[in-house]
Write a protein that holds these residues in place. Structure first.
Motif, PDB file in Angstrom:
ATOM      1  N   GLU A  19       0.594  -1.222   0.113  1.00 30.08           N
ATOM      2  CA  GLU A  19       0.110  -0.079   0.107  1.00 30.08           C
ATOM      3  C   GLU A  19       0.536   1.402   0.146  1.00 30.08           C
ATOM      4  N   LEU A  20       1.842   0.847   0.681  1.00 29.29           N
ATOM      5  CA  LEU A  20       2.161   2.960   1.187  1.00 29.29           C
ATOM      6  C   LEU A  20       3.396   1.949  -0.718  1.00 29.29           C
ATOM      7  N   VAL A  21       3.944   1.291  -1.278  1.00 32.91           N
ATOM      8  CA  VAL A  21       4.311   1.529  -2.406  1.00 32.91           C
ATOM      9  C   VAL A  21       3.760   2.203  -4.144  1.00 32.91           C
ATOM     10  N   LYS A  22       2.386   1.999  -3.225  1.00 30.09           N
ATOM     11  CA  LYS A  22       1.176   2.338  -4.558  1.00 30.09           C
ATOM     12  C   LYS A  22       1.183   3.548  -4.082  1.00 30.09           C
ATOM     13  N   THR A  23       0.880   4.043  -2.657  1.00 27.45           N
ATOM     14  CA  THR A  23       0.776   5.500  -2.722  1.00 27.45           C
ATOM     15  C   THR A  23       1.788   6.310  -2.790  1.00 27.45           C
ATOM     16  N   ILE A  24       3.229   5.997  -2.495  1.00 29.24           N
ATOM     17  CA  ILE A  24       4.156   6.705  -3.316  1.00 29.24           C
ATOM     18  C   ILE A  24       3.979   6.914  -4.651  1.00 29.24           C
ATOM     19  N   GLU A  25       3.956   5.474  -5.168  1.00 29.72           N
ATOM     20  CA  GLU A  25       4.212   5.735  -6.784  1.00 29.72           C
ATOM     21  C   GLU A  25       3.292   6.852  -7.304  1.00 29.72           C
ATOM     22  N   ASP A  26       1.806   6.410  -7.182  1.00 27.69           N
ATOM     23  CA  ASP A  26       0.841   7.369  -6.861  1.00 27.69           C
ATOM     24  C   ASP A  26       1.736   8.843  -7.125  1.00 27.69           C
ATOM     25  N   PHE A  27       1.981   9.272  -5.822  1.00 29.45           N
ATOM     26  CA  PHE A  27       2.260  10.457  -6.012  1.00 29.45           C
ATOM     27  C   PHE A  27       3.605  10.994  -6.372  1.00 29.45           C
ATOM     28  N   LEU A  28       4.860  10.233  -7.592  1.00 28.05           N
ATOM     29  CA  LEU A  28       5.153  10.259  -7.724  1.00 28.05           C
ATOM     30  C   LEU A  28       5.015  10.808  -8.963  1.00 28.05           C
ATOM     31  N   GLU A  29       3.648  10.684  -9.490  1.00 28.67           N
ATOM     32  CA  GLU A  29       2.699  10.738 -10.442  1.00 28.67           C
ATOM     33  C   GLU A  29       2.396  11.958 -10.537  1.00 28.67           C
ATOM     34  N   VAL A  30       1.371  12.554  -9.029  1.00 30.06           N
ATOM     35  CA  VAL A  30       0.950  13.071  -9.464  1.00 30.06           C
ATOM     36  C   VAL A  30       1.910  14.716  -9.020  1.00 30.06           C
ATOM     37  N   LEU A  31       2.907  14.312  -8.471  1.00 29.19           N
ATOM     38  CA  LEU A  31       3.916  15.577  -8.629  1.00 29.19           C
ATOM     39  C   LEU A  31       4.323  16.174 -10.361  1.00 29.19           C
ATOM     40  N   PRO A  32       5.006  15.800 -11.247  1.00 29.13           N
ATOM     41  CA  PRO A  32       4.652  16.427 -13.119  1.00 29.13           C
ATOM     42  C   PRO A  32       3.506  17.641 -13.096  1.00 29.13           C
ATOM     43  N   LEU A  33       2.672  17.064 -12.650  1.00 30.74           N
ATOM     44  CA  LEU A  33       1.167  17.939 -12.729  1.00 30.74           C
ATOM     45  C   LEU A  33       1.079  18.806 -11.739  1.00 30.74           C
ATOM     46  N   LEU A  34       1.426  18.758 -10.955  1.00 25.67           N
ATOM     47  CA  LEU A  34       1.467  19.716  -9.044  1.00 25.67           C
ATOM     48  C   LEU A  34       2.294  20.708  -9.906  1.00 25.67           C
ATOM     49  N   ASN A  35       3.326  20.166 -10.696  1.00 24.82           N
ATOM     50  CA  ASN A  35       4.170  21.120 -10.968  1.00 24.82           C
ATOM     51  C   ASN A  35       3.396  22.195 -12.028  1.00 24.82           C
ATOM     52  N   ASP A  36       3.109  21.073 -12.983  1.00 23.68           N
ATOM     53  CA  ASP A  36       2.569  22.126 -14.558  1.00 23.68           C
ATOM     54  C   ASP A  36       1.289  23.010 -13.750  1.00 23.68           C
ATOM     55  N   LEU A  68      -3.819  23.008  -1.630  1.00 24.55           N
ATOM     56  CA  LEU A  68      -2.645  21.484  -2.349  1.00 24.55           C
ATOM     57  C   LEU A  68      -3.760  20.342  -1.751  1.00 24.55           C
ATOM     58  N   LYS A  69      -4.265  20.039  -1.091  1.00 23.61           N
ATOM     59  CA  LYS A  69      -5.586  18.928  -0.295  1.00 23.61           C
ATOM     60  C   LYS A  69      -6.815  19.299  -1.305  1.00 23.61           C
ATOM     61  N   GLN A  70      -7.280  20.209  -1.718  1.00 20.78           N
ATOM     62  CA  GLN A  70      -8.041  20.748  -2.866  1.00 20.78           C
ATOM     63  C   GLN A  70      -7.905  20.135  -4.025  1.00 20.78           C
ATOM     64  N   ILE A  71      -6.663  20.580  -4.288  1.00 28.15           N
ATOM     65  CA  ILE A  71      -6.189  19.785  -5.891  1.00 28.15           C
ATOM     66  C   ILE A  71      -6.447  18.119  -5.962  1.00 28.15           C
ATOM     67  N   LEU A  72      -5.239  17.363  -4.507  1.00 23.90           N
ATOM     68  CA  LEU A  72      -5.605  16.111  -4.574  1.00 23.90           C
ATOM     69  C   LEU A  72      -6.782  15.424  -4.344  1.00 23.90           C
ATOM     70  N   GLU A  73      -7.594  16.148  -4.016  1.00 26.12           N
ATOM     71  CA  GLU A  73      -8.827  15.608  -3.841  1.00 26.12           C
ATOM     72  C   GLU A  73      -9.363  15.718  -4.700  1.00 26.12           C
ATOM     73  N   ALA A  74      -9.315  15.985  -5.807  1.00 27.38           N
ATOM     74  CA  ALA A  74      -9.939  16.072  -7.083  1.00 27.38           C
ATOM     75  C   ALA A  74      -9.436  15.099  -7.966  1.00 27.38           C
ATOM     76  N   ASN A  75      -8.539  13.912  -7.536  1.00 27.75           N
ATOM     77  CA  ASN A  75      -8.154  12.800  -8.423  1.00 27.75           C
ATOM     78  C   ASN A  75      -7.690  13.646 -10.035  1.00 27.75           C
ATOM     79  N   ILE A  76      -6.391  14.156  -9.680  1.00 25.76           N
ATOM     80  CA  ILE A  76      -6.307  14.962 -11.064  1.00 25.76           C
ATOM     81  C   ILE A  76      -5.281  13.710 -12.112  1.00 25.76           C
ATOM     82  N   LEU A  77      -4.704  12.551 -11.434  1.00 25.10           N
ATOM     83  CA  LEU A  77      -4.081  12.025 -11.653  1.00 25.10           C
ATOM     84  C   LEU A  77      -4.976  10.723 -13.487  1.00 25.10           C
ATOM     85  N   LEU A  78      -6.433  11.370 -12.550  1.00 28.32           N
ATOM     86  CA  LEU A  78      -7.675  10.390 -13.261  1.00 28.32           C
ATOM     87  C   LEU A  78      -7.396  11.033 -14.849  1.00 28.32           C
ATOM     88  N   TYR A  79      -7.161  12.275 -14.539  1.00 29.81           N
ATOM     89  CA  TYR A  79      -7.384  13.364 -15.770  1.00 29.81           C
ATOM     90  C   TYR A  79      -6.063  13.900 -15.936  1.00 29.81           C
TER      91      TYR A  79
END
Length: 287
Positions: A19-36, A68-79
């Motif tokens: 579960e920890l690995v999955k959480t970290i991998e998801d966050f690593l994918e989200v980081l570039p989006l957050l940067n943009d 940041l919390k609001q952005i993460l709650e939007a599940n931006i990785l799905l889009y």
């Protein structure tokens, strides 16, 4: 992620580790989006598009307090594909916005310079500066036309179109202004005195009317305003230039007819250029 990979092998068998690995991998994918999403090119209109895509409402009235919390709650990785496209569009729109601002600032600060003509004071536009202004006008119009062809122009389309029309009108007025100035300079010596002026009284009166309007009203008005855009959009200047050009053309045609008549009478004048012939004829009464 590095610390997670360095955990003991025994822990890696735990479900919690997966579960920890999955959480970290998801966050690593989200980081570039957050940067943009944190780029300075992002505007309120872009966040509205993201809100439409994700179905998550953002309180844009408090845009500076967006968490940041609001952005993460939007599940931006799905889009992420749609969001990446919106962020890319924001970058390109910022480039358009900056270029448009650059053009606006330049023309709000560009002014005419004036030069002396004979002993009549600063009665003409400075030729060197005018040449630079015309070149700059052509470059700005080309940039605006190119901007209007871009797919990301929509938020600035109206403003860009207005600037293009404005600069096109300025170019046309300035082109007419140069024609009037050149004609006036060519005819000034002929019709302000001398034998030719006395032989062409009607055309001399016509020229003197233009001469007075040009030197005592229009050019002083231009010197008061100076800014290129304001000068070329001034209703008085825009109205007077076509009228002056028509009258000066009549004087030029009358002068051409006068010179042709002299050549018909004295065929040897056919071998003399117009400037030289004018000089000879203007001194006719002194020979």
């Amino acid at each position: 992620a590095q610390r997670c990979r360095g955990l003991p092998k025994a822990l890696k068998k735990w479900e919690a580790y997966d579960e920890l690995v999955k959480t970290i991998e998801d966050f690593l994918e989200v980081l570039p989006l957050l940067n943009d999403l944190s780029k300075p090119s992002m505007r309120e209109r872009h966040w509205k598009l993201i809100s439409d895509v994700t179905g998550k409402e953002f309180d844009l009235d408090k845009f500076s307090e967006l968490k940041l919390k609001q952005i993460l709650e939007a599940n931006i990785l799905l889009y992420h594909i749609d969001i990446e496209e919106i962020c890319d569009s924001a970058d390109k729109q910022l480039a358009i916005e900056n270029k448009l601002q650059e053009i606006s600032t330049m023309w709000n600060e560009t002014s005419f310079e004036f030069a002396n003509f004979k002993e009549r004071g600063e009665t003409i536009l400075s030729g060197g500066v005018v040449a630079e202004i015309i070149e700059a006008l052509e470059e700005s119009q080309s940039s605006l036309v190119q901007m209007l062809t871009q797919r990301h122009i929509l938020p600035f389309k109206e403003r860009t179109s207005l600037w293009l029309k404005k600069l096109s009108d300025v170019y046309d007025v300035l082109e007419g202004w140069i024609k009037v100035q050149m004609l006036w300079m060519n005819l000034e010596a002929v019709f302000t005195g001398g034998d030719i002026a006395r032989q062409m009284p009607q055309d001399t009166r016509c020229f003197m009317t233009v001469d007075k309007e040009f030197t005592t009203r229009m050019m002083p008005k231009a010197k008061d305003v100076r800014n290129v855009i304001e000068c070329c959009q001034n209703e008085y200047i825009k109205t007077m230039l076509p009228t002056m050009f028509v009258d000066l053309e009549k004087c030029q045609k009358a002068l051409d007819g006068y010179l042709e008549a002299k050549r018909n009478r004295f065929p040897r004048f056919y071998f003399v250029s117009n400037p030289a012939l004018l000089l000879i004829l203007s001194q006719g009464s002194d020979q």
